[in-house]
Write an enzyme that holds these catalytic residues in place. Structure first.
Site, PDB file in Angstrom:
ATOM      1  CB  CYS A   1      -4.231  -1.726   4.491  1.00 22.67           C
ATOM      2  SG  CYS A   1      -3.298  -1.316   6.011  1.00 22.67           S
TER       3      CYS A   1
ATOM      4  CE  LYS B   1      -7.583   0.857   3.275  1.00 19.42           C
ATOM      5  NZ  LYS B   1      -6.413   1.578   3.852  1.00 19.42           N
TER       6      LYS B   1
ATOM      7  CD  GLU C   1      -2.764   1.075   2.562  1.00 18.68           C
ATOM      8  OE1 GLU C   1      -3.908   1.541   2.482  1.00 18.68           O
ATOM      9  OE2 GLU C   1      -2.305   0.568   3.606  1.00 18.68           O
TER      10      GLU C   1
END
Length: 281
Positions: free
Chosen positions: A166, A124, A46
Site C-alpha cells: 500500500c 510494511k 491488504e
C-alpha cells in the site's frame, strides 16, 4: 527472470468487513476462482482478513502464537489449491527475529508456497499517517503498527517477487531496492482510500513499473468497507512498459495475467536503463 519463470498471477480484490470469519470465507472463494483461472500465484489485498483497527492487537497476538487462525487458513488454502499465496497483510505481534512487540503489531505480508510452507515475510516499512478528506478523516497507522525495516524478495513460479504494501507505493527508493535484489515483479496488497486512489493509484503504479522495468501486481480493497471507510479498488496488473493489461473497478473479484518472462528480458535488453544510472546512492 528465466524461461521457466513465466506464470499466471492473480490479483484478488475484496471488500472486507469487520467480521474475520466472513472475510476468510470470501478469501477462500476468490482464491478458488484464481486457481480455476490457472493462476500459479495469487495476491490478496491488504487487511484481507482483519480490517478493524481495534482488532489488530489481539489478532496479532493470536497469529504470533501456537494456534494462528489466519496463517493456518493461508497454509491450508495453498496446499488444497496447489497455489502460491501472497497473504496481503495481517497483524503479527512478533518481529522476524522472534522478539515480542509491546502494545503494537507489525503489518506483515506472508508468502506461502503451493505446499503450504511459509517462505517469506515482509513487514510494511512505510506507515500511513495522514489526513484525508473522507468520512474517516485521520489515519494513524503508527499508533497501532511498528514499521518494518527489511527489504524482501522471494523466488516464485512467476519469477523473483519483491514485496511491498500500500503506502510503500509512494516511496520509489523501496522499489529501487527490490529491483537491486533481482525482482522481476512486485506485488502491492493495498487498501487505498477512495480519494487518494482516485488521484494517485494509476500514475504511481505505472511509474514504479516503468522506472524499474518490473511487472506490478496490485491487489486492493475496493468498495464500502464500513460506514466511514470506502476503498478505491481498481486492482490491476501492469506490465514493465507501464501498460495496464487487466483491471477490475470496484467490488470483489479476480484479475489474472501471464507475466511474460520473454517480454521482460527483451525490454531490459533493448532499453538497459538500470545500467545507465549515474546516481546510485
Amino acid at each position: 527472470m528465466n524461461e521457466r519463470a513465466s506464470g499466471r498471477v492473480a490479483a484478488i480484490q475484496m471488500v472486507s468487513s469487520h467480521d474475520i470469519p466472513t472475510n476468510l470465507g470470501e478469501a477462500e472463494r476468490l482464491l478458488s476462482e484464481a486457481a480455476a483461472q490457472g493462476a500459479t500465484v495469487a495476491v490478496l489485498p491488504e487487511n484481507f482478513a482483519v480490517l478493524a483497527t481495534g482488532q489488530m492487537i489481539d489478532c496479532g497476538r493470536t497469529e504470533a502464537g501456537s494456534e494462528p487462525v489466519i496463517r493456518a487458513f493461508l497454509a491450508e488454502q495453498a496446499r488444497a489449491l496447489g497455489l502460491w499465496i501472497v497473504g496481503g497483510s495481517m497483524p503479527l505481534a512478533k518481529r522476524p527475529d522472534g522478539s515480542d512487540i509491546q502494545g503494537r503489531v507489525r503489518a506483515s505480508c506472508l508468502v506461502f508456497d503451493d505446499q503450504g510452507a511459509e517462505v517469506a515475510r515482509y513487514d510494511k516499512i512505510h506507515l500511513f499517517d495522514a489526513m484525508v478528506d473522507d468520512a474517516h478523516g485521520q489515519y494513524r497507522e503508527s499508533d497501532t503498527f511498528e514499521a518494518g525495516e527489511q527489504v524482501v524478495t522471494v523466488d516464485t513460479p512467476a519469477g523473483k517477487l519483491g514485496l511491498a504494501v500500500c503506502y510503500d507505493l509512494r516511496f520509489p527508493e523501496l522499489f529501487r531496492a527490490l529491483r537491486a535484489q533481482g525482482a522481476d515483479w512486485v506485488c502491492l496488497p493495498s487498501a487505498f482510500t477512495w480519494q487518494t486512489g482516485d488521484a494517485h493509484w494509476h500514475p504511481l503504479i505505472r511509474a514504479r513499473a516503468i522506472e524499474n522495468q518490473v511487472w506490478l501486481v496490485a491487489a486492493g480493497q475496493g468498495g464500502q468497507n464500513s460506514s466511514r471507510r470506502r476503498t478505491y479498488g481498481h486492482s490491476l496488473i501492469c506490465d514493465p512498459w507501464g501498460r495496464v493489461v487487466t483491471e477490475l473497478g470496484e467490488g470483489p473479484g479476480v484479475v489474472v495475467a501471464e507475466l511474460d518472462a520473454g517480454q521482460l528480458t527483451s525490454l531490459r535488453n533493448r532499453m538497459p536503463v538500470w545500467d545507465h544510472r549515474r546516481l546510485k546512492a
